[in-house]
Structures are given as C-alpha cells and as structure tokens.
Design a protein around this motif. Sequence first.
Motif, PDB file in Angstrom:
ATOM      1  N   ALA A  68       0.835  -1.208   0.000  1.00 38.78           N
ATOM      2  CA  ALA A  68       0.000   0.000   0.000  1.00 38.78           C
ATOM      3  C   ALA A  68       0.862   1.247   0.000  1.00 38.78           C
ATOM      4  O   ALA A  68       1.958   1.267   0.553  1.00 38.78           O
ATOM      5  CB  ALA A  68      -0.904  -0.006   1.221  1.00 38.78           C
ATOM      6  N   THR A  92      -3.568   3.701   0.801  1.00 42.40           N
ATOM      7  CA  THR A  92      -4.781   3.805   1.580  1.00 42.40           C
ATOM      8  C   THR A  92      -5.779   4.762   0.928  1.00 42.40           C
ATOM      9  O   THR A  92      -5.421   5.899   0.598  1.00 42.40           O
ATOM     10  CB  THR A  92      -4.453   4.293   3.005  1.00 42.40           C
ATOM     11  OG1 THR A  92      -3.662   3.313   3.658  1.00 42.40           O
ATOM     12  CG2 THR A  92      -5.678   4.566   3.842  1.00 42.40           C
ATOM     13  N   LYS A 217      -3.810  -4.224   9.166  1.00 41.75           N
ATOM     14  CA  LYS A 217      -2.379  -3.928   9.018  1.00 41.75           C
ATOM     15  C   LYS A 217      -1.843  -3.353  10.319  1.00 41.75           C
ATOM     16  O   LYS A 217      -2.389  -2.393  10.856  1.00 41.75           O
ATOM     17  CB  LYS A 217      -2.163  -2.927   7.878  1.00 41.75           C
ATOM     18  CG  LYS A 217      -0.681  -2.664   7.610  1.00 41.75           C
ATOM     19  CD  LYS A 217      -0.476  -2.054   6.252  1.00 41.75           C
ATOM     20  CE  LYS A 217       0.978  -1.801   5.956  1.00 41.75           C
ATOM     21  NZ  LYS A 217       1.183  -1.243   4.616  1.00 41.75           N
ATOM     22  N   GLY A 267      11.968   0.008   4.385  1.00 40.84           N
ATOM     23  CA  GLY A 267      13.111  -0.543   3.662  1.00 40.84           C
ATOM     24  C   GLY A 267      13.984  -1.425   4.532  1.00 40.84           C
ATOM     25  O   GLY A 267      13.569  -1.921   5.589  1.00 40.84           O
ATOM     26  N   GLY A 296      11.053  -4.165   4.132  1.00 45.00           N
ATOM     27  CA  GLY A 296      12.439  -4.431   3.754  1.00 45.00           C
ATOM     28  C   GLY A 296      12.652  -5.585   2.791  1.00 45.00           C
ATOM     29  O   GLY A 296      13.781  -6.040   2.630  1.00 45.00           O
ATOM     30  N   THR A 318       9.664   0.042  -0.738  1.00 51.16           N
ATOM     31  CA  THR A 318      10.989   0.652  -0.812  1.00 51.16           C
ATOM     32  C   THR A 318      11.943  -0.145  -1.707  1.00 51.16           C
ATOM     33  O   THR A 318      12.705   0.434  -2.490  1.00 51.16           O
ATOM     34  CB  THR A 318      11.571   0.786   0.616  1.00 51.16           C
ATOM     35  OG1 THR A 318      10.580   1.458   1.423  1.00 51.16           O
ATOM     36  CG2 THR A 318      12.850   1.597   0.622  1.00 51.16           C
TER      37      THR A 318
HETATM   38  C1  FMN Z   1       5.916   6.682   0.602  1.00 51.66           C
HETATM   39  C2  FMN Z   1       5.183   5.613   1.336  1.00 51.66           C
HETATM   40  C3  FMN Z   1       3.809   5.704   1.463  1.00 51.66           C
HETATM   41  C4  FMN Z   1       3.101   4.713   2.133  1.00 51.66           C
HETATM   42  N1  FMN Z   1       1.752   4.808   2.233  1.00 51.66           N
HETATM   43  C5  FMN Z   1       1.058   3.823   2.846  1.00 51.66           C
HETATM   44  C6  FMN Z   1      -0.361   3.870   2.906  1.00 51.66           C
HETATM   45  O1  FMN Z   1      -0.999   4.772   2.360  1.00 51.66           O
HETATM   46  N2  FMN Z   1      -1.005   2.873   3.572  1.00 51.66           N
HETATM   47  C7  FMN Z   1      -0.334   1.824   4.157  1.00 51.66           C
HETATM   48  O2  FMN Z   1      -0.969   0.939   4.728  1.00 51.66           O
HETATM   49  N3  FMN Z   1       1.007   1.748   4.094  1.00 51.66           N
HETATM   50  C8  FMN Z   1       1.712   2.713   3.453  1.00 51.66           C
HETATM   51  N4  FMN Z   1       3.071   2.633   3.390  1.00 51.66           N
HETATM   52  C9  FMN Z   1       3.759   1.513   4.073  1.00 51.66           C
HETATM   53  C10 FMN Z   1       4.087   0.366   3.127  1.00 51.66           C
HETATM   54  O3  FMN Z   1       2.917  -0.216   2.609  1.00 51.66           O
HETATM   55  C11 FMN Z   1       4.901  -0.723   3.851  1.00 51.66           C
HETATM   56  O4  FMN Z   1       4.127  -1.254   4.907  1.00 51.66           O
HETATM   57  C12 FMN Z   1       6.204  -0.194   4.424  1.00 51.66           C
HETATM   58  O5  FMN Z   1       6.780   0.781   3.584  1.00 51.66           O
HETATM   59  C13 FMN Z   1       7.231  -1.312   4.642  1.00 51.66           C
HETATM   60  O6  FMN Z   1       7.534  -1.929   3.403  1.00 51.66           O
HETATM   61  P1  FMN Z   1       8.861  -1.595   2.548  1.00 51.66           P
HETATM   62  O7  FMN Z   1      10.020  -1.701   3.486  1.00 51.66           O
HETATM   63  O8  FMN Z   1       8.873  -2.623   1.455  1.00 51.66           O
HETATM   64  O9  FMN Z   1       8.691  -0.211   2.008  1.00 51.66           O
HETATM   65  C14 FMN Z   1       3.797   3.617   2.710  1.00 51.66           C
HETATM   66  C15 FMN Z   1       5.193   3.529   2.573  1.00 51.66           C
HETATM   67  C16 FMN Z   1       5.878   4.492   1.885  1.00 51.66           C
HETATM   68  C17 FMN Z   1       7.381   4.371   1.741  1.00 51.66           C
END
Ligand code: FMN
Length: 358
Positions: A68, A92, A217, A267, A296, A318
């Motif tokens: 998301a 979201t 979540k 990340g 991550g 990320t």
């Molecule tokens: C720029 C950005 C915007 C995000 N917006 C949302 C969001 O709107 N709703 C949500 O549930 N998670 C959101 N997330 C969280 C991601 O869905 C995810 O849970 C989190 O970044 C960890 O994953 P990653 O390490 O692969 O980025 C966002 C993350 C980032 C970096």
Amino acid sequence: MTLYSRVRPLAFKLPAETAHDLGKRTLRAAQSTRPTRAALSYAYGYDHPALEVDLFGETFPNPVGVAAGFDKNAEMTHALAALGFGFVEIGTVTPYPQEGNDRPRLFRLREDRGMINRMGFNGQGMERVKERLEEDGTPGVPLGVNVGKMNSSTADEAIEDYRRVFDRLSPFADYVVVNVSCPNTPEEFDESSPEHLERIFETLAAENDADVPILVKIGPDSPEESILELVDIVRELGVDGIVATNTSTTREGLESPEREEWGGLSGKPIADRSTAVIRAIAEHTDGELPIVGVGGVDSAESAYEKIRAGASLVQLYTGFIYGGPSTAKRINRGLAALLQRDGFSSVEDAVGADLELE
Ligand SMILES: Cc1cc2nc3c(=O)[nH]c(=O)nc-3n(C[C@H](O)[C@H](O)[C@H](O)COP(=O)(O)O)c2cc1C
C-alpha cells in the motif's frame, strides 16, 4: 547494466516525490495500450508453477506484491501486474480527497537503503478511485484495497469512514485491509483499542454480504506482547489475516543524514524487525492465520526469509524504488531457485518452515 541502473542516478537527483510522480506517469502511460502492456509483461514477467499461492479464494500467480502507498489511487494496477507482481494493494483510500502533509514529505536514506515518509494519507478519495477501477477493469492479478479514515475524523466518524470506503470499493477487492497503523496521521484517539476495533469489525461485517476477506495492518513498534494481544482481539472479531508490518518510528543504526526527518521508516532497516513480528504472530497462531509479510523485502532471500517465518505472501514498496522495474522478476526467479534448492515443491510448502510449532 540495466536501463534502470542508468536512469536511477538521474531519478535520485530529483526530490523523492517528484521522481515517484514521474514514475507514476510513465507507468500510467505504459499501461494505456495493449502493446505497451504486453511489452512490459514480455520483458518483466516471470511465471513458475511453484510460485502460485491459493489464498483468500484466489490464485496469486506469485507471492510478491506491491505494498500500500505505492498506488494510492489505483492509477497503475495494470502496469504493476505487467511488471510481474503477483498482486497489487491500492490505497490507503479515504472517503474524500485529502492533501496529506506539506512537502517535502518523502526522503531517501540511500546509505541505509531505506526511506522515511510522512505523506499523511494524501489521496484522491474513494469516488475517483472507484471510477478508475471501473474504467480500467481488473488488472489480472488479485487486488487488495487498503482503507483508511480522514485525518480529521473523530472515533465515531472514523467508523463511518471505514464503512463508506468498504461499501464503495469492496466489490472490486479480493481482500480489504483496515489500516490502523499509520504513524503519520494525527492521533486523535487510539485506533487499535479493542473497543474501536470491535466497532470497525462489526460495522464492516454488516456490510460484507460478499464475504470479502478483511485483514488488519499492524505496525512494528509495539512490544511483542501488545502485538499478540491485538492479534488475539482481531482474531476473535473474525479477521481473515494480518498485514505485518507498516513503517517504523524507530531510528536505530541509521547512517543517512535524512534519518533526522520525522515520519515512518521503511526498507532494509526495518526488515528484521518486521520478520520477527511475522514469526511471533505465526507461532502464536500456530500458522493458522494468513500473514502478508512486508518490510524491507528487496531480494529473493529477504522474501524467502519472511515466507519461512510464516508469511503466505510478501509485499514491497521501498525495495521497488531501489531495485526498479525488474524487481519482481528478480525476486520471483530467485525464489523459485531457493524453493528448488531446499526441496520445496511450492511456496505454500515453505510457509512457516522455520517456525517451532508445538
Ligand atoms: C511513501 C510511502 C507511502 C506509504 N503509504 C502507505 C499507505 O498509504 N497505507 C499503508 O498501509 N502503508 C503505506 N506505506 C507503508 C508500506 O505499505 C509498507 O508497509 C512499508 O513501507 C514497509 O515496506 P517496505 O520496506 O517494502 O517499504 C507507505 C510507505 C511508503 C514508503
């Protein structure tokens, strides 16, 4: 050298959100015609029968999805599917359009391969998202819809927010995620209190004639005990799965200067913590509650770790920014090789392989 490894240094010279907007426009354009979609799919798709996952009544072609926040307004679901992702979670989504926080609100932590964001639920609102889902049709992979409340809502208004977005968008969803763990929205009341969660679930259950799976979540920062308490509560309320985890407010061990920015950390720096949360939930629930692992993931190894810790599916945001368009293909190809190396005939066989279940 891939094209993205040449483009990335240029993109990384732009402010992070500008680069994201540019990427979004490129993907939106790429998905707009059948030949360009087919070309993406040809270049970046990767199919392997061992990667298929049957869950929530759907067949996921592979377990690697888009988390998301990347496609908040459902603008690029088809392009993301063509890039080889096994599912896409939009949102979201809030009931009305919302600006979010002031820019800049998204920062790259390059030395740490992480990001910090404080977007604050910016989005176009459910009506625009619904129109787009109708216009564009289904992307051909399962679609998750992540639902949220308006920043200004009181506890009572929040319940109505969730109900409205669920009512509008659940007909398009293969699963819905209730996001009660965003660290960047004003905390007017405790979103994860048992009373509030109970009201959310009762309200959504009354709207859920089609039995769309509903997930919650959660964040990575609470002590394990509180996380497991929350899991027990939502399980009793009939939750169909957990998405673990959202971003973190911790800042341990970071080197990038941007670590001082406030917001949610994502990340590589949160990978281990997120895996530990997945493992704790999977052990606590005897592997019986589906978990979508996120935090991550940036390689086949990091995806596999989460799967072995109990995640049936994984997602990333990320890792996609750092890895570029070939990310899903690279992870999926590597996953198929890891499964074969360890003698698993499918992803489903490897889910929870590292757990010590009684
Ligand atoms: C720029 C950005 C915007 C995000 N917006 C949302 C969001 O709107 N709703 C949500 O549930 N998670 C959101 N997330 C969280 C991601 O869905 C995810 O849970 C989190 O970044 C960890 O994953 P990653 O390490 O692969 O980025 C966002 C993350 C980032 C970096």
